[in-house]
Structure formats: structure tokens, C-alpha cells
Design a protein around this motif. Sequence first.
Motif, PDB file in Angstrom:
ATOM      1  N   LEU A 171      -2.281 -11.537  -9.794  1.00  0.00           N
ATOM      2  CA  LEU A 171      -2.889 -10.246  -9.465  1.00  0.00           C
ATOM      3  C   LEU A 171      -2.619  -9.867  -8.009  1.00  0.00           C
ATOM      4  O   LEU A 171      -2.315  -8.704  -7.704  1.00  0.00           O
ATOM      5  N   ALA A 172      -2.728 -10.839  -7.116  1.00  0.00           N
ATOM      6  CA  ALA A 172      -2.471 -10.566  -5.701  1.00  0.00           C
ATOM      7  C   ALA A 172      -1.032 -10.109  -5.485  1.00  0.00           C
ATOM      8  O   ALA A 172      -0.765  -9.212  -4.673  1.00  0.00           O
ATOM      9  N   LEU A 173      -0.108 -10.696  -6.208  1.00  0.00           N
ATOM     10  CA  LEU A 173       1.298 -10.295  -6.094  1.00  0.00           C
ATOM     11  C   LEU A 173       1.508  -8.875  -6.612  1.00  0.00           C
ATOM     12  O   LEU A 173       2.307  -8.112  -6.053  1.00  0.00           O
ATOM     13  N   ARG A 174       0.810  -8.511  -7.673  1.00  0.00           N
ATOM     14  CA  ARG A 174       0.914  -7.143  -8.191  1.00  0.00           C
ATOM     15  C   ARG A 174       0.330  -6.143  -7.193  1.00  0.00           C
ATOM     16  O   ARG A 174       0.878  -5.046  -7.003  1.00  0.00           O
ATOM     17  N   VAL A 175      -0.774  -6.510  -6.569  1.00  0.00           N
ATOM     18  CA  VAL A 175      -1.369  -5.636  -5.552  1.00  0.00           C
ATOM     19  C   VAL A 175      -0.426  -5.508  -4.356  1.00  0.00           C
ATOM     20  O   VAL A 175      -0.237  -4.415  -3.805  1.00  0.00           O
ATOM     21  N   LEU A 176       0.181  -6.618  -3.957  1.00  0.00           N
ATOM     22  CA  LEU A 176       1.150  -6.588  -2.856  1.00  0.00           C
ATOM     23  C   LEU A 176       2.324  -5.680  -3.190  1.00  0.00           C
ATOM     24  O   LEU A 176       2.771  -4.881  -2.348  1.00  0.00           O
ATOM     25  N   GLU A 177       2.817  -5.783  -4.402  1.00  0.00           N
ATOM     26  CA  GLU A 177       3.918  -4.918  -4.842  1.00  0.00           C
ATOM     27  C   GLU A 177       3.528  -3.449  -4.749  1.00  0.00           C
ATOM     28  O   GLU A 177       4.287  -2.612  -4.234  1.00  0.00           O
ATOM     29  N   GLY A 178       2.338  -3.115  -5.240  1.00  0.00           N
ATOM     30  CA  GLY A 178       1.890  -1.728  -5.201  1.00  0.00           C
ATOM     31  C   GLY A 178       1.741  -1.204  -3.787  1.00  0.00           C
ATOM     32  O   GLY A 178       2.140  -0.072  -3.485  1.00  0.00           O
ATOM     33  N   CYS A 179       1.183  -2.023  -2.900  1.00  0.00           N
ATOM     34  CA  CYS A 179       1.012  -1.594  -1.509  1.00  0.00           C
ATOM     35  C   CYS A 179       2.357  -1.323  -0.844  1.00  0.00           C
ATOM     36  O   CYS A 179       2.525  -0.326  -0.130  1.00  0.00           O
TER      37      CYS A 179
END
Length: 221
Positions: free
Chosen positions: A149-157
Motif C-alpha cells: 500500500l505504501a508503494l502504491r501511495v508513493l507511486e500516486g504522489c
Amino acid sequence: MYLKKPLWSDALKKADSDAGAGGASPEAERDSPLAVVEELVGLLTKQRVYREVTLALRTGLRDARAEFSFLRVRGLRSLLKFLRSVSESDTTIELFALSQSVRELQVVPVLFQHSLKDAEEGNVASLDHIFAVEPLKITSPSTDAEAALALRVLEGCCLLHTESTILAHQHKAIPVLMNILSTRGVLEQGACLDALISIMLDSSANQTLNRAVESRKLQSS
């Protein structure tokens, strides 16, 4: 983030269409009371959306900084849902970028300080804290679901905000993600590859490579 349609929006549109049908000049329309009201309403709406953006960020980041993994997962899910809603409008993307200039609202540092932190960093080196006045604060390690999930949030940011990519590089994002690729499972590896691509899109090395490719194309043509 999902605003209800204002009750007065239809009335403003109807009044605007009536004014346009009347054949008024552009200067008169711009100086009309209706135009002033529309400008004020637009400004108030933008301020309202910005308050909702900051509230959503504060709520998600509060859980993302928690000591327990299940709370951090809840915060990351909230942030991911928030980023998806932000991406639907240029206005909200602009407001999100504006919010990331505020240190306590920045998402990327929280990801690397908590969910993407190496588990070995949280190991207790000694038991001296037992005899100290203040107890040692121990944080539960991130689970596979939390890291993904953190990686997906990082990608979105990084996709929505260029400065977030710079923040990611400041936290040594490439070595951290390469370590995740080599040590984590399939769930994290897929998200990690997407995050790597989003980080490298605006990197200087990638831009240099693109310029070299374009130069070769021009020379060959």
C-alpha cells in the motif's frame, strides 16, 4: 472529497445563459453582479475543497504514523483513496501540490519513515531502556500488505506531484526500493516496479537518455 452539487449552481447557470441570450457585451458581462458572484463562489469553493484536502491528508497521515501496523494500513488505504479522488480533477491536483509545500502534510517522508523502513532499523540494541525513566517506543514492523500500500501511495504522489519525486530521492528511494525488490514477496515487487517507474520518469538520467534518443533520431532522419 466528494462534494455535493451546490443548490445555487443551476440558478447561476440559468441566469448566465439568459444574460448571454440578451446579447450583452463581454465587458458588461465581466463587470456584471452575476460575474462577481460567480467569482466569489468559485473562490469560496476552492477554499472549501482545500480544507477538505488538508483534512483528508491530516487524517490519513495521523494513522500512517501510528505505532501499530493495522493502523498504518488504515491510514495508507485512506491516502490511496484520497489520491485517486484527487486525480479526477486538475483543480484538486493543484490543491494537493499546494498542500505538499506544508511540511506536516507531506506524504512521502511519512512513507519512508514508517511503512518503507527496513525492519532491522527497529531492532532493540540493548535493554538499558528498562531502567530508564521513559520507556522505549517500539513500532511494529510493516507487513507485506502495508508495504504494498505504501508503494502504491508513493507511486500516486510521484505521478501527481513532481516535488514528491525529489522528496523520494532525498530519502534514498532507489536503494530502498531495490532492497524491497530483492527481499520482499510478489505483492510488494509488483507495486515496487510501478513506484520505481513513477520515480524515474522525471529523473535527470532518464531525461538525458531521452534527449540522446531524440538526438539520434534527428541525426538518422
